[in-house]
Enzyme design. Structure first.
Site, PDB file in Angstrom:
ATOM      1  N   ASN C  72       0.836  -1.187   0.000  1.00 55.89           N
ATOM      2  CA  ASN C  72       0.000   0.000   0.000  1.00 55.89           C
ATOM      3  C   ASN C  72       0.869   1.235   0.000  1.00 55.89           C
ATOM      4  O   ASN C  72       1.974   1.257   0.540  1.00 55.89           O
ATOM      5  CB  ASN C  72      -0.963  -0.001   1.195  1.00 55.89           C
ATOM      6  CG  ASN C  72      -0.361   0.595   2.447  1.00 55.89           C
ATOM      7  OD1 ASN C  72      -0.245   1.822   2.574  1.00 55.89           O
ATOM      8  ND2 ASN C  72       0.061  -0.254   3.364  1.00 55.89           N
ATOM      9  N   ILE C  74      -0.815   4.421   0.694  1.00 57.00           N
ATOM     10  CA  ILE C  74      -1.918   5.320   1.003  1.00 57.00           C
ATOM     11  C   ILE C  74      -1.359   6.733   1.194  1.00 57.00           C
ATOM     12  O   ILE C  74      -1.988   7.715   0.818  1.00 57.00           O
ATOM     13  CB  ILE C  74      -2.661   4.872   2.292  1.00 57.00           C
ATOM     14  CG1 ILE C  74      -3.090   3.396   2.210  1.00 57.00           C
ATOM     15  CG2 ILE C  74      -3.849   5.784   2.582  1.00 57.00           C
ATOM     16  CD1 ILE C  74      -4.011   3.048   1.091  1.00 57.00           C
ATOM     17  N   LEU C  76      -0.656   7.952   4.149  1.00 56.89           N
ATOM     18  CA  LEU C  76      -1.114   8.470   5.453  1.00 56.89           C
ATOM     19  C   LEU C  76      -2.260   9.474   5.366  1.00 56.89           C
ATOM     20  O   LEU C  76      -2.375  10.375   6.193  1.00 56.89           O
ATOM     21  CB  LEU C  76       0.078   9.065   6.213  1.00 56.89           C
ATOM     22  CG  LEU C  76       1.119   8.017   6.617  1.00 56.89           C
ATOM     23  CD1 LEU C  76       2.363   8.683   7.163  1.00 56.89           C
ATOM     24  CD2 LEU C  76       0.545   7.043   7.642  1.00 56.89           C
ATOM     25  N   ASN C 129       4.059   6.394  15.213  1.00 53.88           N
ATOM     26  CA  ASN C 129       4.552   5.793  13.981  1.00 53.88           C
ATOM     27  C   ASN C 129       5.787   6.561  13.539  1.00 53.88           C
ATOM     28  O   ASN C 129       5.688   7.696  13.085  1.00 53.88           O
ATOM     29  CB  ASN C 129       3.451   5.884  12.913  1.00 53.88           C
ATOM     30  CG  ASN C 129       3.880   5.296  11.592  1.00 53.88           C
ATOM     31  OD1 ASN C 129       4.979   4.765  11.466  1.00 53.88           O
ATOM     32  ND2 ASN C 129       3.006   5.398  10.606  1.00 53.88           N
ATOM     33  N   CYS C 132       6.679   4.868   8.910  1.00 59.79           N
ATOM     34  CA  CYS C 132       5.916   4.693   7.688  1.00 59.79           C
ATOM     35  C   CYS C 132       6.773   5.010   6.476  1.00 59.79           C
ATOM     36  O   CYS C 132       7.329   6.093   6.364  1.00 59.79           O
ATOM     37  CB  CYS C 132       4.681   5.566   7.658  1.00 59.79           C
ATOM     38  SG  CYS C 132       3.740   5.272   6.144  1.00 59.79           S
ATOM     39  N   THR C 195       4.926  -1.959   7.895  1.00 65.60           N
ATOM     40  CA  THR C 195       5.091  -2.578   6.579  1.00 65.60           C
ATOM     41  C   THR C 195       6.559  -2.521   6.127  1.00 65.60           C
ATOM     42  O   THR C 195       7.332  -1.718   6.613  1.00 65.60           O
ATOM     43  CB  THR C 195       4.224  -1.846   5.540  1.00 65.60           C
ATOM     44  OG1 THR C 195       4.573  -0.457   5.562  1.00 65.60           O
ATOM     45  CG2 THR C 195       2.755  -1.998   5.839  1.00 65.60           C
ATOM     46  N   GLY C 246       1.293  -9.936   9.472  1.00 70.22           N
ATOM     47  CA  GLY C 246       0.843 -11.158   8.816  1.00 70.22           C
ATOM     48  C   GLY C 246       0.015 -12.100   9.662  1.00 70.22           C
ATOM     49  O   GLY C 246      -0.152 -13.262   9.298  1.00 70.22           O
ATOM     50  N   GLY C 267      -3.772  -6.728  11.032  1.00 71.57           N
ATOM     51  CA  GLY C 267      -3.842  -5.698  10.004  1.00 71.57           C
ATOM     52  C   GLY C 267      -4.562  -6.179   8.763  1.00 71.57           C
ATOM     53  O   GLY C 267      -5.799  -6.286   8.728  1.00 71.57           O
ATOM     54  N   THR C 268      -3.791  -6.496   7.744  1.00 72.84           N
ATOM     55  CA  THR C 268      -4.317  -6.883   6.440  1.00 72.84           C
ATOM     56  C   THR C 268      -5.377  -7.978   6.508  1.00 72.84           C
ATOM     57  O   THR C 268      -6.303  -8.002   5.688  1.00 72.84           O
ATOM     58  CB  THR C 268      -3.132  -7.329   5.559  1.00 72.84           C
ATOM     59  OG1 THR C 268      -2.186  -6.252   5.529  1.00 72.84           O
ATOM     60  CG2 THR C 268      -3.564  -7.639   4.149  1.00 72.84           C
TER      61      THR C 268
END
Ligand SMILES: Cc1cc2nc3c(=O)[nH]c(=O)nc-3n(C[C@H](O)[C@H](O)[C@H](O)COP(=O)(O)OP(=O)(O)OC[C@H]3O[C@@H](n4cnc5c(N)ncnc54)[C@H](O)[C@@H]3O)c2cc1C
Ligand SMILES: Cc1cc2nc3c(=O)[nH]c(=O)nc-3n(C[C@H](O)[C@H](O)[C@H](O)COP(=O)(O)OP(=O)(O)OC[C@H]3O[C@@H](n4cnc5c(N)ncnc54)[C@H](O)[C@@H]3O)c2cc1C
Ligand SMILES: Cc1cc2nc3c(=O)[nH]c(=O)nc-3n(C[C@H](O)[C@H](O)[C@H](O)COP(=O)(O)O)c2cc1C
Ligand SMILES: Cc1cc2nc3c(=O)[nH]c(=O)nc-3n(C[C@H](O)[C@H](O)[C@H](O)COP(=O)(O)O)c2cc1C
Ligand code: FES
Ligand code: FES
Lengths: 260, 305, 305, 260
Positions: C72, C74, C76, C129, C132, C195, C246, C267-268
Site C-alpha cells: 500500500n 496510502i 497516510l 509511527n 511509515c 510494513t 501477517g 492488520g491486512t
C-alpha cells in the site's frame, strides 16, 4: 528423474466415521509409472499458486501400466486441496525419486506399516510377491478404516494383520506388539517398516540385538526432492543423510534413533 | 527462435549470454538438476556456497514452509572448496554456461584464501556471500557493516583476477552505503537479495520449527522487497546489479531488469518448477519480440517514473 | 465460554482485557468495521495514523496485491487529529474497548504537539509511527536512526501522561538499538513491525504499479520476519512488545505471544476476513483450555530452545 | 453490509471461439440478495489460501429470491480460479457494498456498457423496467459472444443494441459511435455507463456540454471494500473519492477525467 504432467484418472475417498480418512489417487503418468520402484516417491505440485509453495512428497503406492497410485491422508493445506481433485485434473509430477527398498536375501520378509506408512509397503508387497516371496504385512492404525478401503486393499493384499489402537478393527494394540507376538511363532528374513517415528523406534529397539536386517522408509520436510537444497537431512551414524536421495529408505542400523 | 534477439548482458568484467542464472544453494552443484534442466541454456550457474573446509551445516529440521515463502536454515553445509574443484567442477565445465562460485568465510583472511584458491580453478566469477543469516560463529554479519563489507571485498579482489560480485542482505538500514563500500573496494557488482532472517514456532510444543531456531526466508514473497532495494541503489548510482528474490516467471524477471538489474538469479522457484529458469529465458525472448525490441539492454533500467 | 480463563495482559501502563487489537490503517476509525465486528470484544482499536493537519495522501493507484502480500501507498491520508477527536472518537467511546491513537509528524515538534493535544482527549494510549515508508517529506525516516527515534519518543512522553508505544520499521540493521533508545526515552513499549518497503512494476508500460512508486508491504508473508525481529529483542531485553505482521489466525497470534509479544495487532487480515480478530480471541481461549492453561500470561515468552 | 457464506447454485460458462469468455455464477446468498440494489457490488474470497490474498469485487448482475448472480470475465488468477467452481461450493461474500445507481427523473434512460461492464447495468435495466421505465441498452464488445449467452441475455433484455469492434456481432464499431448515432434519432433522459475508462471518457466527452445527467460505475483496486483502507481512491473534482463506499457509482461530472 522426470518432470511430467500427469492426469487424474480416478480418485477414491475412504472416509471413516472417526478421524483419519484416506484417499487413493490414480494418475496417468506414463514415463514415471514405468520407472517406479518400491520405496520411491514423487513430488507433486498442489496448485499453480504459491500458497502452498512447495511440492508435496508421496510414496508410490502402486503402479499399473502407465498409471501410478498414491495413497494419502489429509493432514494439512496441501492434502486437503488434493482431496478435492477430480478426474481430468492435471498435476505436475516429479519422480521417481529416492533409492527404493532392497530385496530380502530370503523368505519371509515382514512389512510393518503405521497409518499412511502402508503406501510404499503396499507397492513393495506386490513387488515381492511378483518375485516369488511371501511377504507378511502388519498394519497399525489409530482407528478402524472404512469397509470399502478394507475391500479395496484385500483385493491386493493377502497375509495382512491389522492392529487398531482402540480395537475397532483387527487386533487391539500397537502394531509393534503384533510384531513381538508373531515373532514367538515365526521369524522374519527381513523387516521393512514405514510409519511414525515412535513406531519405527520401537520396532528397531526390539530388533536391534537380533540378527535380522531392517529397512525403514523415513520422512523429512523437503524442498527440492533431488539432493540440491540439503534441507531434508536426518542424523545417521555416519553423519547427515539426505532423505530425498540417500533415502527415503535406510538401513535401520545406520540411523541415530535417539537423536531424531 | 529469437536468433535475432540479443540477450547478452555485461556485468563489470563478466559477460553472460543471457541474464538468467540459478541462485546459490538452490541448484546444488549443478549436477543435481542436470537431469531436468539443460545447463547449456543458462546464463550462469551459481553453485552452493563454499567454504575452505567442508561444513556440516545445522541440525534438522532445516526447512519450514510459510505462505509464499520458505525458511531455510541449512547452515551452509558444503563439501569445501577443494573437493568442489576436484569432484564437481569438471562436470559443470562440460556445459556452455558460466560457472560462478559463491563463497563464505569466517574471517577476512578466509575470504582471501578462498579467492586465491579459486583463481587457479577454471571458473568465471566469484560471488561473495557476506549476508547469510545462518552463520552463527561470525557474530555480527559482514554484510551489515559497510566497513567490514569493504574489507572483505578488498581482500577478495586483491587475491583474484576473476570478476567479483558481493551478495547483500536486505536487512540493513541503508543498502546504498554498503553498495558504495563494496564497489569502492573493487567489486564488479552486487547481487541482492539474500534471504531475509525469519522464524517459525510450533505452538503445541512451543519450540522453534527450525533446528537452528532462526533461518532465512526466500520465495515469491521476497520480490517486492528486493525490487525496492534495487530501486534504492539505482536511484543513487550506476552499478552492475544481479537481482534476486522471489522470481518465478519471466514477468518477475523483467520487473527486476526494468528497475535496473542487469541479470537475475532464480532460487526457490527451482524447487517448485525446475524448468523455471529455462521458461524465463524463453519468456523474455517472446516479450522482446512482442514489444518490437531486439536487445535486452533496451529494457534494463528503463523504468519510467 | 472461557469465563475462567484470564486473557488480561499488561503492557507498561496499559492494561488490555485481551491481547488482540486491530492495527492502524487497516480498521479505519473503527466505525467502518463496526457493522461486521463487535468492537466490545477487542482488546483495543488502533485508529488510522493521524497528523496535526488533515492529509490528502498519495496519488492512485495506492494498492498492489502480491503473493501473500499487499503493498500500500496510502500516504497516510487522514482527517487530522482535531476532526478525529470531534467526529470519530465519540463513536468509539461507546464501546468497551481501549482506543489507541496512532500518530505521525514531520518534525519532533509536531509529534510533541500531537501528544499534547491528544492527552486531553479521552483515549487510552498513543502509538507513535516513526516508520511509515510512505512519508516522503521526512527524508530519512525517524525510525531507522536510534537518536532520532529517541528524540521523538522523548518529546512525546514529555507531553503526555498516556502510555506510549513506538511503532518500528523492520528495515534496520539493528532493531535492538532502536528499542533500547526508545525505551530509555520513556516509551511503555514497542509495536512491530510496520510494513516493509516494497515495489512492483508493470512490465508492459514499464511504470511503477503504485502512484507513489514505492509502498509498504503487509500481509501473511511478513509473519516469519516479524517473529524473528521480536525474537532478537526478547533475547536481549525485557520490554513490552506488541507483535504485528501477517497474523491471520489464532495460531499465528500464539506464535507471537510464545516468542514474547504481550499483545498482537491484526492488520491486512481484516480485509480478507473481517472477523479475524474475533476468531483469534476465541481461538486463543480454546487453545488455553485444551492446553490446560488458565492464563494467557502462562504462554507469553515461553519459547523453549 | 453483511458477511455471508454463499453457495454456488449454478455456474454457466459462455466460451466464445475467440478471446473473451464470460461466466455467470448463481449464488444462494439470502441476506445479501434481498438487500442488493443496482450498482452495488460484493467482494468474494477466491479461496482459503493467501494467494491470491484479497477479496475480489464483482457487481451484482441480477437477483432472484434468495440468490444473486455475478457476471464475470476471466482476466487473471482469481477469476480463473473462480471459473473452476462447481455447484455446492461455499463462497465467503461481503456485501452489498457501495452506493448504487440513482433513478432517472424521467424516461428514456440509456445504459451504455463495455465488456463485463454490462454486469451492473443488467441489474439496473431490470430494476428500471420494474419501475416503469423503458431503458435502452447499448453494449460494446471486442468480439462476438457465444450464441448461448445471447440467448440467455435475450430472455431478460429487450431494447439492446450490440456493437463489436470487428463487426462479428451486431453493428461494427465502438459502442460510443452507437451512442452518437442513436442521439441523431432520439434523446436519453439520463446516461448510465460502465466499462473501460477510455470508453467512459469518450462517452463523457461527447456528453459533457449537453444537458443530460450521467452516472458511471467505476473500478479501482480494492482491499477492504468498506472505506477503511483508503486504497481505492480516484480523483474527483472535489478531491479524492473512495470508489468502494463513495462509489462505485459517480456523477460523471464529479470525476477528473483527464487525470484518471
Ligand atoms: C518421502 C515421503 C513420502 C511420503 N509418502 C506419503 C504417502 O504415501 N502418503 C501420505 O499420506 N503422506 C506421505 N508423506 C507425507 C506427506 O508428504 C505429507 O503428509 C504432506 O506433505 C503434508 O502436506 P499438507 O500440505 O497437507 O500439510 P501441511 O499443511 O504442510 O502440514 C500439516 C501438518 O503436517 C505436518 N507435516 C507436513 N509434512 C510432513 C512430513 N513430510 N512429515 C511429517 N509431518 C509433516 C506439518 O508439520 C503440519 O503439522 C510422505 C512424505 C515423504 C517425505
Ligand atoms: C466495484 C467493482 C465491480 C466489478 N464488477 C465486475 C463484474 O461484474 N464483472 C467482472 O468481470 N469484473 C468486475 N470487476 C473487475 C474484477 O474485480 C476484476 O476483474 C477481478 O478482481 C480480477 O481478479 P483476477 O484475480 O482474475 O485478476 P488479477 O490476477 O488480480 O489481475 C489480472 C489483470 O487484471 C487487472 N485488474 C485486476 N483487478 C482489476 C480491476 N479492479 N480493474 C481493472 N483491472 C484490474 C490487473 O491489473 C491485471 O492486469 C469489478 C471491479 C470493481 C472494482
Ligand atoms: C535452501 C537454500 C539454500 C541457500 N544457500 C545459499 C548459499 O549457500 N549461499 C548464498 O549466497 N545464498 C544461498 N541461498 C539464498 C539464495 O541464493 C537466494 O539469494 C534467496 O533464496 C532468494 O532468492 P529466491 O527467493 O529466488 O529463492 C539459499 C537459499 C535457499 C532457499
Ligand atoms: C492499507 C494500510 C494502511 C496502513 N496505515 C498505517 C498507518 O496509518 N499507521 C501505521 O502505523 N501503520 C499503518 N499500516 C501498517 C499496519 O498497521 C501494520 O503494521 C502492517 O500492515 C503489518 O501488519 P499486517 O501484516 O497484519 O497487515 C497500514 C497498513 C495497511 C495495509
Ligand atoms: S529435499 Fe532438497 S536435498 Fe532433499
Ligand atoms: S477498498 Fe478500502 S477504502 Fe475502498
Amino acid at each position: 528423474m522426470i518432470l511430467e504432467v500427469a492426469t487424474v484418472v480416478e480418485h477414491r475417498h475412504f472416509v471413516a466415521s472417526k478421524a483419519e480418512s484416506f484417499h487413493i489417487l490414480k494418475l496417468r503418468s506414463p514415463e514415471i509409472a514405468v520407472q517406479a520402484m518400491p520405496g520411491q516417491f514423487v513430488m507433486l505440485r498442489v496448485n499453480e499458486l504459491f500458497d502452498p509453495l512447495l511440492r508435496r512428497p508421496f510414496s508410490i503406492f502402486h503402479t499399473e501400466k502407465d498409471c501410478l497410485y498414491l495413497f494419502y491422508k489429509v493432514v494439512g493445506k496441501g492434502t486437503s486441496l488434493m482431496s478435492q481433485w477430480s478426474q481430468g485434473r492435471e498435476v505436475s509430477l516429479l519422480g521417481p525419486l529416492g533409492n527404493g527398498f532392497g530385496l530380502p536375501s530370503k523368505d519371509v520378509p515382514w512389512l510393518v506399516a503405521g497409518g499412511a506408512g502402508i503406501a510404499p509397503l503396499f507397492f513393495l508387497h506386490h513387488y515381492l510377491k511378483h518375485h516369488g516371496y511371501r511377504p507378511k504385512i502388519l498394519w497399525g492404525l489409530r482407528y478402524r478404516i472404512s469397509q470399502e478401503l478394507i475391500d479395496f486393499l484385500s483385493k491386493y493384499l493377502d497375509n495382512i494383520v491389522i492392529y487398531t489402537e482402540d480395537g475397532s478393527l483387527g487386533y487391539q494394540g500397537l502394531v509393534t506388539e503384533g510384531v513381538e507376538k508373531l515373532y514367538q511363532i515365526t521369524k522374519p528374513s527381513k523387516i521393512y517398516a514405514c510409519g511414525p517415528i515412535p513406531m519405527l523406534k520401537s520396532v528397531y529397539d526390539w530388533l536391534k540385538n537380533k540378527d535380522i536386517p531392517m529397512e525403514v522408509s523415513l520422512e523429512a520436510q523437503m524442498a527440492c526432492g533431488i539432493g540440491a537444497c540439503l534441507g531434508c537431512i536426518i542424523k545417521g551414524k555416519e553423519g547427515y543423510k539426505k532423505v530425498c536421495c540417500e533415502g527415503p529408505v535406510f538401513d535401520a542400523r545406520e540411523i541415530k534413533w535417539d537423536e531424531i | 527462435m529469437g536468433r535475432d534477439i540479443n540477450l547478452t548482458v555485461k556485468l563489470g568484467g563478466l559477460e553472460l549470454k543471457n541474464p538468467v542464472m540459478v541462485a546459490s544453494g538452490t541448484f546444488g552443484y549443478g549436477e543435481e538438476y542436470s537431469w531436468l534442466v539443460d545447463l547449456n541454456q543458462l546464463g550462469a550457474v551459481v553453485v552452493k556456497g563454499l567454504s575452505l573446509k567442508p561444513k556440516l551445516g545445522n541440525l534438522p529440521p532445516r526447512l519450514v514452509e510459510t505462505p509464499c515463502g520458505l525458511i531455510n536454515a541449512i547452515g551452509l553445509e558444503n563439501i569445501g572448496v577443494k573437493r568442489f574443484v576436484e569432484e564437481k567442477l569438471p562436470f559443470l565445465k562440460q556445459f556452455d554456461t558460466k560457472v560462478i562460485v559463491n563463497i563464505f568465510g569466517y574471517s577476512v583472511g578466509e575470504y582471501a584464501q578462498l579467492a586465491e584458491f579459486l583463481s587457479s580453478a577454471s571458473i568465471d566469477a566469484l560471488e561473495i556471500n557476506i549476508s547469510c543469516p545462518n552463520i552463527k560463529e561470525s557474530g555480527r554479519l559482514f554484510g551489515t557493516d559497510p566497513k567490514m563489507a569493504q574489507e572483505v571485498t578488498k581482500a577478495v579482489c586483491q587475491h583474484t583476477h576473476l570478476p567479483v560480485f558481493v551478495k547483500l542482505t536486505p536487512m540493513v538500514t541503508d543498502i546504498t552505503g554498503i553498495v558504495e563500500a563494496v564497489m569502492e573496494a573493487g567489486a564488479d557488482g552486487v547481487s541482492l537479495i539474500n534471504t531475509i532472517p525469519a522464524m517459525a514456532v510450533n505452538i503445541y510444543t512451543r519450540r522453534p520449527r527450525l533446528g537452528n531456531v532462526t533461518g532465512g526466508m526466500s520465495g515469491p514473497c521476497l520480490k517486492p522487497i528486493a525490487l525496492k532495494l534495487i530501486w534504492d541503489i539505482v536511484q543513487k548510482m550506476r552499478v552492475p546489479i544481479i537481482g534476486i528474490g522471489g522470481i518465478t516467471n519471466y514477468e518477475d524477471a523483467l520487473e527486476f531488469l526494468i528497475v535496473g538489474a542487469r541479470a537475475v538469479q532464480i532460487g526457490t522457484a527451482n524447487f517448485v518448477n525446475p524448468k523455471t529458469s529455462i521458461e524465463i529465458i524463453e519468456g523474455i525472448q517472446q516479450y522482446l519480440k512482442k514489444q518490437g525490441l531486439k536487445d535486452i539492454n533496451e529494457v534494463i533500467g528503463t523504468l519510467r517514473i
